[in-house]
Design an enzyme around this catalytic site. Sequence first.
Site, PDB file in Angstrom:
ATOM      1  N   ASP A   1       0.724  -1.111   0.066  1.00  0.00           N
ATOM      2  CA  ASP A   1      -0.001  -0.104  -0.002  1.00  0.00           C
ATOM      3  C   ASP A   1       0.787   1.249  -0.011  1.00  0.00           C
ATOM      4  O   ASP A   1       1.849   1.407   0.637  1.00  0.00           O
ATOM      5  CB  ASP A   1      -1.036  -0.043   1.381  1.00  0.00           C
ATOM      6  CG  ASP A   1      -1.744   1.067   1.285  1.00  0.00           C
ATOM      7  OD1 ASP A   1      -2.417   1.235   0.509  1.00  0.00           O
ATOM      8  OD2 ASP A   1      -1.864   2.072   2.313  1.00  0.00           O
TER       9      ASP A   1
ATOM     10  N   GLU B   1       0.910  -0.452  -5.143  1.00  0.00           N
ATOM     11  CA  GLU B   1       0.060   0.664  -5.397  1.00  0.00           C
ATOM     12  C   GLU B   1       0.904   2.156  -5.200  1.00  0.00           C
ATOM     13  O   GLU B   1       1.332   2.534  -4.388  1.00  0.00           O
ATOM     14  CB  GLU B   1      -1.011   0.913  -4.121  1.00  0.00           C
ATOM     15  CG  GLU B   1      -1.790   2.186  -4.509  1.00  0.00           C
ATOM     16  CD  GLU B   1      -2.632   2.862  -3.324  1.00  0.00           C
ATOM     17  OE1 GLU B   1      -3.389   3.550  -3.590  1.00  0.00           O
ATOM     18  OE2 GLU B   1      -1.880   2.685  -2.293  1.00  0.00           O
TER      19      GLU B   1
END
Length: 497
Positions: A233, A263
């Site tokens: 993340d 991400e």
Amino acid sequence: MKKNHTMMQFFEWHIPEHGKHWEDLAILAPEFHSHGIDTVWIPPACKGITQDDNGYGVYDGYDLGEFNQKGGIRTKYGTKVELLQAIEICHYEGIQVLADVVMNHKAGAEKTEAFDVVEVDPNNRQEVISEPFEIDGWTKFDFPVRNGKHSNFRWNYRHFNGTDYDARRGRHGIYRICGENREWSENVDKEFGNYDYLMFANINYHIKAVYDEMMHWGKWFAETTRCNGYRLDAIKHINHDFIRDFVWQMREQFGDDFYFVGEFWNADFDAKQAFLNQVDYQIHLFDVGLHYRFFDAALKGKEFDLRTIFDGTLVEAHPLHAVTFVDNHDSQPGESLESWVGDWFKPLAYALILLREDGFPCVFYGDYIGIRGDDPIPSKKEQLDPLLDARAHLAYGEQIEYFDHPSTIGWVRRGTDEHSGSGCAVVLSNDQDGFKHMAVGVEHSGKTWVDVTGNHEGKITIDDNGEAEFPVRGGTVSVWGLDHSDRPVTLPFDDDQ
């Protein structure tokens, strides 16, 4: 036999707060298997700031639903036992599990501490807008309930370089903590001058004890859950050197097949290129640029030139490092990066990621299962299953493109001997009814093909030259090939991504 790989993002923002999500995964795994889905990306499994937190407000990385903290034992998604059982069932079904890991920040500290900070301009974090002053910040993490189980590490302000709330004055801002090695990391995205700080208490990877603890946690989590890889993340906010080292150490521990996708939410191709260079191309990235092309195409309708759909995308330049997707939890309506691809264009977008040779496609739970919340969105499963089945059975072999018209494009996959009955012809239109005359290969001569999506009735017979005229209705996609709707998918898949 090598099969196409397909990922499912198994969550959206409005998952019910009943703690049954891991149970749902265990129940649905066989169905995912039947449609060729061989990888699931699960939401953050660690205890968040509240029991209903989606996991991105991470409190304790070592609590997977084991300790009575932050409102209860379970997380929003269930207990540790249920998580491990769901992963075991996925493995039994030949499905790999990617765990979403949050390593940028921590939230929900037990206590405040007094320390000196400087306030920075939110639009330029390099610009200091105050003299040093003392605040009370939520940075003291002792985890008294866990009491040292799994790790004795206790967090305090010395392990962070920024926070966003001064409890002494009840004031929000972006505060950089003063002291040696407390500068923002230079090895991050350059948006807002420096995008090291995102939210909550920002983890400082300049500190060796922090570096070592997070490496230990990454290994502990994978050993405990037996997951097959990580979705990382918010990596544009984390020291890129740490990301590179983290990937290297995890693969040294768990093997080269331990999978990573990051991400890096930036549509700019050059920024993604620079990041891949810094991490030695050791991970894949979500193709955010392609998502925005789909978003734009859905908004513009027939004014969008479909021949340009892949311009400037990661999958166009680095197909072996691109995870392609249509929407996700951040782009769904009402969320921070809302850019929801219009429903009419969804099947076309999914055809563009599922039925082509490049990229590792990811199907969004919100599209496949539906979105709950105040403004629910129904499931598109009936539209997506035929495309998933076509990927599992038809979309193999040489790819030949017919991107020769602004509103009607197509391509063929010629199939392979290894995949009996494979081969397909795909046609998309964002305007009127159309067609493409395409060559699928003489090996298919005399075969009768149907539109497996059901969007176009009738049958087509491939001529002696291996060619046919493949029609499509306006604003839809047609996928022509042999009907495999009753054929099961054979697993396990091989390990090549």
